[in-house]
Design an enzyme around this catalytic site. Structure first.
Site, PDB file in Angstrom:
ATOM      1  N   ASP A 187      50.604  25.909 -13.414  1.00  0.00           N
ATOM      2  CA  ASP A 187      49.185  25.629 -13.143  1.00  0.00           C
ATOM      3  C   ASP A 187      48.891  24.254 -13.726  1.00  0.00           C
ATOM      4  O   ASP A 187      49.716  23.664 -14.430  1.00  0.00           O
ATOM      5  CB  ASP A 187      48.315  26.696 -13.843  1.00  0.00           C
ATOM      6  CG  ASP A 187      46.818  26.414 -13.721  1.00  0.00           C
ATOM      7  OD1 ASP A 187      46.348  26.156 -12.602  1.00  0.00           O
ATOM      8  OD2 ASP A 187      46.113  26.420 -14.753  1.00  0.00           O
ATOM      9  N   SER A 188      47.667  23.780 -13.480  1.00  0.00           N
ATOM     10  CA  SER A 188      47.267  22.501 -14.052  1.00  0.00           C
ATOM     11  C   SER A 188      46.986  22.616 -15.555  1.00  0.00           C
ATOM     12  O   SER A 188      46.808  21.599 -16.210  1.00  0.00           O
ATOM     13  CB  SER A 188      46.004  21.994 -13.341  1.00  0.00           C
ATOM     14  OG  SER A 188      44.954  22.923 -13.528  1.00  0.00           O
ATOM     15  N   TYR A 210      43.217  19.238 -11.497  1.00  0.00           N
ATOM     16  CA  TYR A 210      43.750  18.924 -10.169  1.00  0.00           C
ATOM     17  C   TYR A 210      42.598  18.860  -9.139  1.00  0.00           C
ATOM     18  O   TYR A 210      42.726  18.191  -8.113  1.00  0.00           O
ATOM     19  CB  TYR A 210      44.712  20.023  -9.693  1.00  0.00           C
ATOM     20  CG  TYR A 210      46.098  20.012 -10.292  1.00  0.00           C
ATOM     21  CD1 TYR A 210      46.510  19.070 -11.235  1.00  0.00           C
ATOM     22  CD2 TYR A 210      47.028  20.983  -9.892  1.00  0.00           C
ATOM     23  CE1 TYR A 210      47.795  19.100 -11.761  1.00  0.00           C
ATOM     24  CE2 TYR A 210      48.320  21.004 -10.404  1.00  0.00           C
ATOM     25  CZ  TYR A 210      48.695  20.073 -11.341  1.00  0.00           C
ATOM     26  OH  TYR A 210      49.976  20.098 -11.851  1.00  0.00           O
ATOM     27  N   GLY A 211      41.534  19.625  -9.428  1.00  0.00           N
ATOM     28  CA  GLY A 211      40.457  19.826  -8.456  1.00  0.00           C
ATOM     29  C   GLY A 211      39.895  18.572  -7.806  1.00  0.00           C
ATOM     30  O   GLY A 211      39.669  18.546  -6.597  1.00  0.00           O
ATOM     31  N   CYS A 218      47.788  28.340  -9.314  1.00  0.00           N
ATOM     32  CA  CYS A 218      46.651  27.432  -9.250  1.00  0.00           C
ATOM     33  C   CYS A 218      46.229  27.369  -7.784  1.00  0.00           C
ATOM     34  O   CYS A 218      47.076  27.125  -6.911  1.00  0.00           O
ATOM     35  CB  CYS A 218      47.080  26.057  -9.745  1.00  0.00           C
ATOM     36  SG  CYS A 218      45.873  24.755  -9.458  1.00  0.00           S
ATOM     37  N   ASN A 219      44.964  27.625  -7.540  1.00  0.00           N
ATOM     38  CA  ASN A 219      44.490  27.636  -6.147  1.00  0.00           C
ATOM     39  C   ASN A 219      44.569  26.256  -5.517  1.00  0.00           C
ATOM     40  O   ASN A 219      44.947  26.108  -4.359  1.00  0.00           O
ATOM     41  CB  ASN A 219      43.046  28.130  -6.086  1.00  0.00           C
ATOM     42  CG  ASN A 219      42.943  29.585  -6.474  1.00  0.00           C
ATOM     43  OD1 ASN A 219      42.998  30.460  -5.621  1.00  0.00           O
ATOM     44  ND2 ASN A 219      42.817  29.857  -7.757  1.00  0.00           N
ATOM     45  N   THR A 220      44.219  25.237  -6.299  1.00  0.00           N
ATOM     46  CA  THR A 220      44.232  23.877  -5.770  1.00  0.00           C
ATOM     47  C   THR A 220      45.659  23.493  -5.368  1.00  0.00           C
ATOM     48  O   THR A 220      45.898  22.956  -4.287  1.00  0.00           O
ATOM     49  CB  THR A 220      43.700  22.892  -6.840  1.00  0.00           C
ATOM     50  OG1 THR A 220      42.510  23.429  -7.413  1.00  0.00           O
ATOM     51  CG2 THR A 220      43.429  21.531  -6.252  1.00  0.00           C
ATOM     52  N   GLU A 262      36.957  25.656 -20.029  1.00  0.00           N
ATOM     53  CA  GLU A 262      37.756  25.019 -21.083  1.00  0.00           C
ATOM     54  C   GLU A 262      36.922  24.850 -22.366  1.00  0.00           C
ATOM     55  O   GLU A 262      37.436  25.024 -23.460  1.00  0.00           O
ATOM     56  CB  GLU A 262      38.291  23.672 -20.590  1.00  0.00           C
ATOM     57  CG  GLU A 262      39.187  23.840 -19.377  1.00  0.00           C
ATOM     58  CD  GLU A 262      40.601  23.318 -19.570  1.00  0.00           C
ATOM     59  OE1 GLU A 262      40.808  22.514 -20.478  1.00  0.00           O
ATOM     60  OE2 GLU A 262      41.483  23.730 -18.789  1.00  0.00           O
ATOM     61  N   CYS A 292      39.619  29.994  -8.331  1.00  0.00           N
ATOM     62  CA  CYS A 292      40.231  29.057  -9.273  1.00  0.00           C
ATOM     63  C   CYS A 292      40.696  29.906 -10.437  1.00  0.00           C
ATOM     64  O   CYS A 292      39.950  30.793 -10.890  1.00  0.00           O
ATOM     65  CB  CYS A 292      39.196  28.023  -9.725  1.00  0.00           C
ATOM     66  SG  CYS A 292      39.757  27.017 -11.118  1.00  0.00           S
ATOM     67  N   THR A 293      41.913  29.672 -10.902  1.00  0.00           N
ATOM     68  CA  THR A 293      42.452  30.574 -11.923  1.00  0.00           C
ATOM     69  C   THR A 293      41.759  30.409 -13.284  1.00  0.00           C
ATOM     70  O   THR A 293      41.993  31.203 -14.184  1.00  0.00           O
ATOM     71  CB  THR A 293      43.983  30.399 -12.050  1.00  0.00           C
ATOM     72  OG1 THR A 293      44.294  29.004 -12.161  1.00  0.00           O
ATOM     73  CG2 THR A 293      44.698  30.976 -10.856  1.00  0.00           C
ATOM     74  N   HIS A 294      40.893  29.414 -13.412  1.00  0.00           N
ATOM     75  CA  HIS A 294      40.081  29.316 -14.628  1.00  0.00           C
ATOM     76  C   HIS A 294      38.897  30.298 -14.599  1.00  0.00           C
ATOM     77  O   HIS A 294      38.376  30.673 -15.646  1.00  0.00           O
ATOM     78  CB  HIS A 294      39.462  27.918 -14.755  1.00  0.00           C
ATOM     79  CG  HIS A 294      40.355  26.891 -15.357  1.00  0.00           C
ATOM     80  ND1 HIS A 294      41.460  26.401 -14.714  1.00  0.00           N
ATOM     81  CD2 HIS A 294      40.289  26.244 -16.547  1.00  0.00           C
ATOM     82  CE1 HIS A 294      42.034  25.486 -15.480  1.00  0.00           C
ATOM     83  NE2 HIS A 294      41.343  25.373 -16.600  1.00  0.00           N
TER      84      HIS A 294
HETATM   85  N1  DGL Z   1      43.241  26.298 -12.171  1.00  0.00           N
HETATM   86  C1  DGL Z   1      43.050  25.407 -11.048  1.00  0.00           C
HETATM   87  C2  DGL Z   1      42.843  26.186  -9.736  1.00  0.00           C
HETATM   88  O1  DGL Z   1      43.091  27.351  -9.671  1.00  0.00           O
HETATM   89  C3  DGL Z   1      41.856  24.508 -11.171  1.00  0.00           C
HETATM   90  C4  DGL Z   1      41.728  23.651 -12.339  1.00  0.00           C
HETATM   91  C5  DGL Z   1      41.920  22.205 -11.974  1.00  0.00           C
HETATM   92  O2  DGL Z   1      41.024  21.615 -11.338  1.00  0.00           O
HETATM   93  O3  DGL Z   1      42.959  21.706 -12.355  1.00  0.00           O
HETATM   94  O4  DGL Z   1      42.425  25.634  -8.757  1.00  0.00           O
END
Ligand code: DGL
Length: 291
Positions: free
Chosen positions: A17-18, A49-50, A80-82, A159, A208-210
């Site tokens: 993931d990011s 990453y977004g 990570c979805n992105t 975060e 988003c996994t966050h």
């Molecule tokens: N955890 C990332 C996702 O699932 C998003 C966080 C990021 O923007 O890096 O998309």
């Protein structure tokens, strides 16, 4: 050892993931498959990453995925979805092991959950602009209407919260916790989520996994009638199914090992946040660089 493709059942699963967000997926996999070893990479140096271009994130997926394959993983999970939206197909075409992302499992869970066929999706700008969720949900059921909104500040809030909180993750993601349910965060959440609520959705994908960290905050705005979907548990089911099909599930007597790598400089911080997100003490975090 699997005779067909020489993939060892003892080999670890590669997850990345990011940053910390993918730990919510790693944790679900460790819970569902307690004998599997895991190598986790958090690309904290390049997080978020977004806001990046999909082509750039695709390059990151190639780098990190390639590195994990070199470590001998038996499958890859893009947690990570992105990164899934940007690089899943390319990764599946490139790497010699099965690769899954988190969009399809989340889309499937949403399609199974919605009763009124009105589904909301919140995600990073890159994920929303890729249309990955809309396409995946409508591929499963073209009768579902999907309403997507980019909620970039939720990554920052997730975060921030993890830095403010102490103790196990459940203590601050529960409805009783005040870590995320505070006026400044609620105002941002209302701004993002009120328009979705007015669309009469009954299901909201945390794309988003966050975002599973923000369940209490998001739930406090959308209300109990809207079911929140996170991909983690569904993704873990996909991992189990692929390993079973491939004949590479770890044996019941295998003692799992968990290895953590970060591209960020602060391995101590990663260890502390990661332990809370993974819900197991992380003894050691190694620094790596892909530049
Ligand atoms: N955890 C990332 C996702 O699932 C998003 C966080 C990021 O923007 O890096 O998309």
């Amino acid at each position: 050892m699997n005779s067909q493709n020489n993939i060892s059942s003892c080999a670890p699963i590669g997850i990345f993931d990011s940053g910390f967000g993918g730990m919510t997926v790693a944790r679900a996999i460790a819970k569902a498959l307690p004998h599997e070893s895991i190598i986790y990479v958090g690309d904290s140096a390049r997080c978020p990453y977004g806001p990046r271009k999909l082509s750039e994130v695709d390059g990151f997926v190639q780098q990190i995925g390639g590195w994990l394959v070199d470590q001998g993983v038996k499958m890859l999970v893009i947690a990570c979805n992105t990164a899934t939206a940007a690089g899943l197909v390319h990764a599946q075409q490139t790497f010699p092991v099965p690769v899954i992302g988190v969009v399809e499992p989340g889309a499937r869970a949403a399609a199974q959950t919605t009763k009124n066929k009105r589904v909301g999706v919140i995600a990073t700008k890159a994920t929303v602009e890729s249309n990955a969720y809309t396409d995946a949900i409508r591929h499963i059921d073209a009768g579902i209407t999907v309403f997507s909104t980019a909620t970039p500040r939720f990554v920052e809030i997730a975060e921030q919260g993890i830095r403010m909180a102490e103790g196990p993750i459940e203590d601050y993601t529960s409805l009783a916790s005040k870590v995320y349910v505070r006026p400044a965060f609620q105002e941002i959440a209302r701004e993002y989520l009120e328009p979705l609520r007015r669309c009469d959705i009954d299901t909201l994908v945390l794309g988003c996994t966050h975002f599973p960290l923000l369940k209490a905050l998001i739930g406090s705005v959308v209300g109990r009638d809207v079911t929140l979907i996170s991909s983690a548990a569904e993704a873990a089911k996909d991992v189990a199914e692929i390993l079973t099909r491939q004949g590479t599930l770890a044996a019941d007597d295998q003692l799992p090992t968990y290895e953590f790598f970060t591209t960020g400089e602060n391995t101590e911080e990663f260890k502390s946040f990661g332990s809370r997100a993974f819900r197991q003490p992380i003894e050691h975090v190694t620094s790596i660089s892909f530049d």
